[in-house]
Design a protein around this motif. Structure first.
Motif, mmCIF file in Angstrom:
data_model
loop_
_atom_site.group_PDB
_atom_site.id
_atom_site.type_symbol
_atom_site.label_atom_id
_atom_site.label_comp_id
_atom_site.label_asym_id
_atom_site.label_seq_id
_atom_site.Cartn_x
_atom_site.Cartn_y
_atom_site.Cartn_z
ATOM 1 N N ARG A 291 44.734 63.592 79.161
ATOM 2 C CA ARG A 291 43.294 63.861 79.656
ATOM 3 C C ARG A 291 42.241 63.293 78.741
ATOM 4 N NH1 ARG A 291 45.304 69.477 79.710
ATOM 5 N NH2 ARG A 291 46.454 69.905 81.954
ATOM 6 N N HIS A 294 41.817 59.975 79.580
ATOM 7 C CA HIS A 294 41.034 59.635 80.859
ATOM 8 C C HIS A 294 39.377 60.135 80.714
ATOM 9 C CE1 HIS A 294 40.455 59.358 85.057
ATOM 10 N NE2 HIS A 294 40.590 60.902 85.231
ATOM 11 N N PRO A 298 37.423 56.670 81.862
ATOM 12 C CA PRO A 298 37.689 57.524 83.267
ATOM 13 C C PRO A 298 38.184 56.452 84.600
ATOM 14 C CG PRO A 298 35.266 57.657 82.835
ATOM 15 C CD PRO A 298 35.839 57.179 81.479
ATOM 16 N N ASP A 324 46.131 61.865 87.776
ATOM 17 C CA ASP A 324 44.715 61.566 87.865
ATOM 18 C C ASP A 324 44.457 60.077 87.131
ATOM 19 O OD1 ASP A 324 44.139 63.981 88.746
ATOM 20 O OD2 ASP A 324 43.981 64.780 86.849
ATOM 21 N N CYS A 325 45.463 59.314 86.616
ATOM 22 C CA CYS A 325 45.282 58.353 85.770
ATOM 23 C C CYS A 325 45.791 57.303 86.809
ATOM 24 C CB CYS A 325 45.781 58.127 84.429
ATOM 25 S SG CYS A 325 44.948 59.155 83.331
#
Length: 373
Positions: A291, A294, A298, A324-325
């Motif tokens: 996270r 990221h 982002p 998410d990545c």
């Protein structure tokens, strides 16, 4: 005409054990032509050559984490470039940086040592580079390799050329480059029980608990052009493991290098640490590490994240952070298995081999995965 050794230097014509080829000097024959290189022209060392000597792989990081990655990757390819952080301000490197205004050489020295030839010649020179003086005087704790690297920088007027010459001395399989052309500082925003404060300096940030965000100073440093070219020409780019806020994430903050990392056609792998680091990542889970990357970058898309199951506290949370990545999660035992947070070179090499081949299922199941782009 090739100069002849003087009579006083007995044995000078005898070959030393496992000595790598000498650099081309006046009077010496040229090195043999490499595949993919036009006859009569030296290879462009600033750009990797995909398909020559294995896949073109670029590893980014610093310190022991980068050394672990390089030790593993050298089993898979000789077409390897290490891009090293230049923010160290402690120990021998910090003293040389402050006194001479040079890039901190310590992490560069360690990367060169990790890639040395594994014969007697390379291993002996590796030990020389890593040797530290012990005294009551100003040489105390200085590494020989740091002094040698800085001396070559002063003589040649080029950091890249100096590192290449040390690489030749060690018979390095690959190349070592700095991530920026100037020394950098790490500045961290830290949250504690009394609010938010700022901590500056790699050595201080590394031992500070509660780091929330980091940046580099200057904020727009010149990148090493050869490092940018290597990233753009790579087949794979590998980030981590290592000190997360002071060795791994800073690579995403040098503008030209960050642009290359976003735009390269290479696939991108992230290797997670085997444990949180006392100080800068204390209390962080494996998912927190992903996270934080990221949050700092982002728009950076990853292809695969390598993690040791023993270091994963919450598999669902980590899987979500990896998705998410844009990446797939590769779970492999990569630690030495003795309870310490050290990577095993061969296990890590096997994990990278599976990642590069797109074999992302559990070991032994025969299940193959894909790496989404």
């Amino acid at each position: 005409m090739t100069p002849q050794p003087s009579p006083e230097r007995t044995g000078a014509t005898e070959p030393l054990p496992d000595r790598p080829p000498d650099p081309v000097l006046p009077g010496r024959p040229p090195d043999p032509v490499l595949p993919g290189v036009l006859p009569g022209r030296p290879p462009d060392r600033g750009v990797l050559q995909p398909g020559v000597r294995g896949p073109a792989v670029v590893a980014l990081g610093g310190g022991h984490g980068l050394s672990a990655t390089l030790g593993a990757l050298r089993h898979l390819t000789q077409n390897l470039t290490a891009i090293v952080t230049v923010a160290d301000d402690g120990g021998s490197s910090g003293r040389l940086r402050e006194e001479l205004g040079v890039l901190p050489p310590g992490d560069l020295r360690m990367a060169l040592s990790a890639l040395c030839d594994d014969g007697e010649w390379g291993l002996t020179w590796r030990d020389v580079l890593q040797h530290r003086f012990t005294s009551d005087g100003p040489l105390n704790n200085h590494a020989v390799g740091n002094l040698l690297i800085v001396a070559l920088w002063e003589l040649l007027g080029s950091e890249v050329a100096g590192l290449d010459w040390v690489g030749r001395l060690l018979g390095v399989r690959g190349r070592v480059l700095p991530m920026a052309a100037v020394p950098l500082e790490i500045e961290a925003r830290v949250a504690d029980g009394e609010g938010t404060r700022t901590v500056r300096g790699q050595s201080l940030v590394a031992v500070t608990h509660g780091v929330e965000h980091v940046r580099i100073l200057p904020e727009d440093p010149p990148a090493c052009p050869e490092a940018v070219a290597a990233v753009r020409a790579a087949d794979w780019v590998v980030l981590g493991p290592g000190s997360w806020y002071t060795s791994v994430l800073p690579h995403l903050m040098v503008p030209a290098l960050a642009t290359a990392l976003h735009e390269t056609k290479a696939r991108r792998a992230l290797t997670l640490n085997l444990s949180a680091q006392v100080g800068e990542t204390e209390g962080m889970t494996a998912a927190d590490h992903v996270r934080s990357l990221h949050e700092h970058a982002p728009d950076l898309r990853l292809d695969v994240v390598v993690a040791d199951p023993a270091a994963v506290e919450d598999l669902d949370a980590l899987s979500a952070a990896v998705r998410d990545c844009g990446a797939s999660l590769l779970l492999r035992q990569v630690g030495v298995g003795d309870g310490t947070a050290h990577h095993d070179t061969l296990r890590l090499a096997a994990a990278f081999r599976d990642a590069f081949a797109g074999v992302l299922g559990d070991v032994g199941t025969g299940e193959a995965g894909t790496t989404p782009r």
